[in-house]
Design a protein around this motif. Structure first.
Motif, PDB file in Angstrom:
ATOM      1  N   ALA A 138      32.384  36.169  36.356  1.00 34.23           N
ATOM      2  CA  ALA A 138      32.291  37.645  36.146  1.00 34.23           C
ATOM      3  C   ALA A 138      32.526  38.460  37.213  1.00 34.23           C
ATOM      4  CB  ALA A 138      30.749  37.944  35.558  1.00 34.23           C
ATOM      5  N   ALA A 139      33.367  39.607  36.959  1.00 35.00           N
ATOM      6  CA  ALA A 139      33.826  40.278  38.244  1.00 35.00           C
ATOM      7  C   ALA A 139      33.387  41.610  37.950  1.00 35.00           C
ATOM      8  CB  ALA A 139      35.259  40.080  38.349  1.00 35.00           C
ATOM      9  N   ASN A 140      33.028  42.480  39.292  1.00 34.47           N
ATOM     10  CA  ASN A 140      33.246  43.967  39.065  1.00 34.47           C
ATOM     11  C   ASN A 140      34.565  44.463  39.600  1.00 34.47           C
ATOM     12  OD1 ASN A 140      30.146  43.149  40.653  1.00 34.47           O
ATOM     13  ND2 ASN A 140      30.141  44.048  38.728  1.00 34.47           N
ATOM     14  N   VAL A 141      35.000  45.253  38.947  1.00 38.20           N
ATOM     15  CA  VAL A 141      36.517  45.754  39.284  1.00 38.20           C
ATOM     16  C   VAL A 141      36.357  47.296  39.401  1.00 38.20           C
ATOM     17  CG1 VAL A 141      38.743  45.999  38.137  1.00 38.20           C
ATOM     18  CG2 VAL A 141      37.467  43.906  37.735  1.00 38.20           C
ATOM     19  N   ASP A 142      37.033  47.618  40.317  1.00 38.56           N
ATOM     20  CA  ASP A 142      37.071  49.155  40.529  1.00 38.56           C
ATOM     21  C   ASP A 142      38.371  49.583  41.035  1.00 38.56           C
ATOM     22  OD1 ASP A 142      36.829  52.025  41.330  1.00 38.56           O
ATOM     23  OD2 ASP A 142      35.017  51.596  42.436  1.00 38.56           O
ATOM     24  N   ASN A 143      39.124  49.854  39.918  1.00 37.60           N
ATOM     25  CA  ASN A 143      40.640  50.152  40.076  1.00 37.60           C
ATOM     26  C   ASN A 143      40.964  51.510  40.892  1.00 37.60           C
ATOM     27  OD1 ASN A 143      41.713  47.874  38.827  1.00 37.60           O
ATOM     28  ND2 ASN A 143      41.463  48.703  36.750  1.00 37.60           N
ATOM     29  N   ALA A 144      40.077  52.424  40.783  1.00 43.82           N
ATOM     30  CA  ALA A 144      39.969  53.739  41.621  1.00 43.82           C
ATOM     31  C   ALA A 144      40.370  53.437  43.085  1.00 43.82           C
ATOM     32  CB  ALA A 144      38.796  54.441  41.356  1.00 43.82           C
ATOM     33  N   ILE A 145      39.896  52.237  43.449  1.00 43.30           N
ATOM     34  CA  ILE A 145      39.923  52.107  45.033  1.00 43.30           C
ATOM     35  C   ILE A 145      40.648  50.724  45.140  1.00 43.30           C
ATOM     36  CG2 ILE A 145      38.116  53.509  45.992  1.00 43.30           C
ATOM     37  CD1 ILE A 145      36.026  51.524  45.879  1.00 43.30           C
ATOM     38  N   ALA A 146      41.316  50.364  44.332  1.00 41.88           N
ATOM     39  CA  ALA A 146      42.128  48.902  44.380  1.00 41.88           C
ATOM     40  C   ALA A 146      43.194  49.172  45.486  1.00 41.88           C
ATOM     41  CB  ALA A 146      43.072  48.835  42.888  1.00 41.88           C
ATOM     42  N   GLN A 147      43.101  47.954  46.053  1.00 41.65           N
ATOM     43  CA  GLN A 147      44.022  47.685  47.203  1.00 41.65           C
ATOM     44  C   GLN A 147      45.195  46.786  46.966  1.00 41.65           C
ATOM     45  OE1 GLN A 147      43.873  49.771  50.290  1.00 41.65           O
ATOM     46  NE2 GLN A 147      42.150  50.751  49.049  1.00 41.65           N
ATOM     47  N   THR A 148      46.310  46.657  47.301  1.00 41.75           N
ATOM     48  CA  THR A 148      47.263  45.834  47.114  1.00 41.75           C
ATOM     49  C   THR A 148      47.527  44.971  48.389  1.00 41.75           C
ATOM     50  OG1 THR A 148      48.497  47.109  45.539  1.00 41.75           O
ATOM     51  CG2 THR A 148      49.757  45.496  46.792  1.00 41.75           C
ATOM     52  N   VAL A 149      47.306  43.575  48.342  1.00 42.06           N
ATOM     53  CA  VAL A 149      47.424  42.671  49.442  1.00 42.06           C
ATOM     54  C   VAL A 149      48.893  41.936  49.054  1.00 42.06           C
ATOM     55  CG1 VAL A 149      46.623  40.790  50.632  1.00 42.06           C
ATOM     56  CG2 VAL A 149      45.150  42.365  49.789  1.00 42.06           C
ATOM     57  N   SER A 150      49.627  42.138  49.804  1.00 42.82           N
ATOM     58  CA  SER A 150      51.152  41.494  49.513  1.00 42.82           C
ATOM     59  C   SER A 150      51.371  40.334  50.501  1.00 42.82           C
ATOM     60  CB  SER A 150      52.100  42.395  49.774  1.00 42.82           C
ATOM     61  OG  SER A 150      52.374  43.044  50.857  1.00 42.82           O
ATOM     62  N   GLY A 151      52.386  39.754  50.487  1.00 41.40           N
ATOM     63  CA  GLY A 151      52.864  38.623  51.447  1.00 41.40           C
ATOM     64  C   GLY A 151      52.249  37.346  51.197  1.00 41.40           C
ATOM     65  N   TYR A 152      51.881  36.839  50.069  1.00 36.44           N
ATOM     66  CA  TYR A 152      51.010  35.879  49.873  1.00 36.44           C
ATOM     67  C   TYR A 152      51.782  34.686  48.907  1.00 36.44           C
ATOM     68  CZ  TYR A 152      46.623  36.236  52.293  1.00 36.44           C
ATOM     69  OH  TYR A 152      45.658  36.197  53.305  1.00 36.44           O
ATOM     70  N   LYS A 153      53.067  34.610  48.997  1.00 31.50           N
ATOM     71  CA  LYS A 153      53.806  33.674  48.593  1.00 31.50           C
ATOM     72  C   LYS A 153      53.388  31.980  49.015  1.00 31.50           C
ATOM     73  CE  LYS A 153      56.475  36.449  46.186  1.00 31.50           C
ATOM     74  NZ  LYS A 153      56.032  36.598  44.661  1.00 31.50           N
ATOM     75  N   GLY A 154      53.320  31.318  48.081  1.00 31.52           N
ATOM     76  CA  GLY A 154      52.966  29.900  48.501  1.00 31.52           C
ATOM     77  C   GLY A 154      51.485  29.855  49.058  1.00 31.52           C
ATOM     78  N   ARG A 155      50.721  30.424  48.414  1.00 32.04           N
ATOM     79  CA  ARG A 155      49.335  30.613  48.433  1.00 32.04           C
ATOM     80  C   ARG A 155      48.548  29.480  48.847  1.00 32.04           C
ATOM     81  NH1 ARG A 155      50.555  34.120  45.042  1.00 32.04           N
ATOM     82  NH2 ARG A 155      50.604  36.275  45.358  1.00 32.04           N
ATOM     83  N   LYS A 156      47.742  29.179  49.820  1.00 31.27           N
ATOM     84  CA  LYS A 156      46.924  27.797  49.919  1.00 31.27           C
ATOM     85  C   LYS A 156      45.805  28.314  49.295  1.00 31.27           C
ATOM     86  CE  LYS A 156      45.014  24.942  53.192  1.00 31.27           C
ATOM     87  NZ  LYS A 156      44.472  24.514  54.538  1.00 31.27           N
ATOM     88  N   TRP A 157      45.162  27.020  48.435  1.00 29.07           N
ATOM     89  CA  TRP A 157      43.809  27.170  47.918  1.00 29.07           C
ATOM     90  C   TRP A 157      42.925  26.571  48.819  1.00 29.07           C
ATOM     91  CZ3 TRP A 157      42.743  28.980  42.886  1.00 29.07           C
ATOM     92  CH2 TRP A 157      43.930  29.562  42.214  1.00 29.07           C
TER      93      TRP A 157
END
Length: 163
Positions: free
Chosen positions: A61-80
């Motif tokens: 379950a998540a709380n989502v606030d698209n009004a203050i959403a931020q974009t985080v880029s540069g995460y190709k090949g993400r490590k888990w």
């Protein structure tokens, strides 16, 4: 920092975290790193409950606030990452995907939880915002948030929606 899902996030509403049904209650994992009786694993802006048998989340379950959403880029090949609170043996590791048609996909969408204070309003907090966004991004890369998904599905239309 890991406050997890907040039931009072929406003004004038209290939406409780779901409780597993009686038939699933015996399969709920008691994470060794959480206090006795606490089965809800909090992350930044979301929480989940794990299954002992599948080593995957029963739900999140998540709380989502698209009004203050931020974009985080540069995460190709993400490590888990392994969540130490849950224990390595209670999570699906990389070996489960080798030689199978399965790949790891997000149950909680990465872009759903990368929100917080905006840089425009808080120039002095720029570093804190970037750190928060990176932590949010890493938070959904916990192996507890990985579920089996068909590779063809994950690498096609769905991939475009999560990036």
């Amino acid at each position: 920092m890991r406050d997890g899902y907040q039931k009072d996030f929406l003004p004038s509403f209290n939406i409780e975290l779901p409780k597993p049904s009686l038939s699933l209650s015996g399969d709920v994992l008691q994470p060794p790193g959480l206090l006795d009786g606490n089965v809800v694993i909090p992350y930044i802006h979301y929480s989940l409950i794990m299954s002992k048998s599948t080593k995957q989340a029963l739900f999140s379950a998540a709380n989502v606030d698209n009004a203050i959403a931020q974009t985080v880029s540069g995460y190709k090949g993400r490590k888990w990452f392994i969540d130490a609170r849950v224990g390595r043996n209670n999570q699906i590791t990389n070996s489960a995907y080798i030689g199978t048609p399965w790949d790891r996909g997000h149950l909680t969408r990465r872009t759903a939880v990368t929100w917080g204070i905006t840089i425009q309003h808080y120039l002095l907090a720029m570093i804190a915002v970037l750190i928060l966004m990176l932590l949010c991004n890493i938070s959904v890369l916990m192996k507890t948030n990985g579920v089996y998904q068909k590779q063809r599905f994950l690498n096609s239309v769905y991939q475009k929606t999560i990036n």
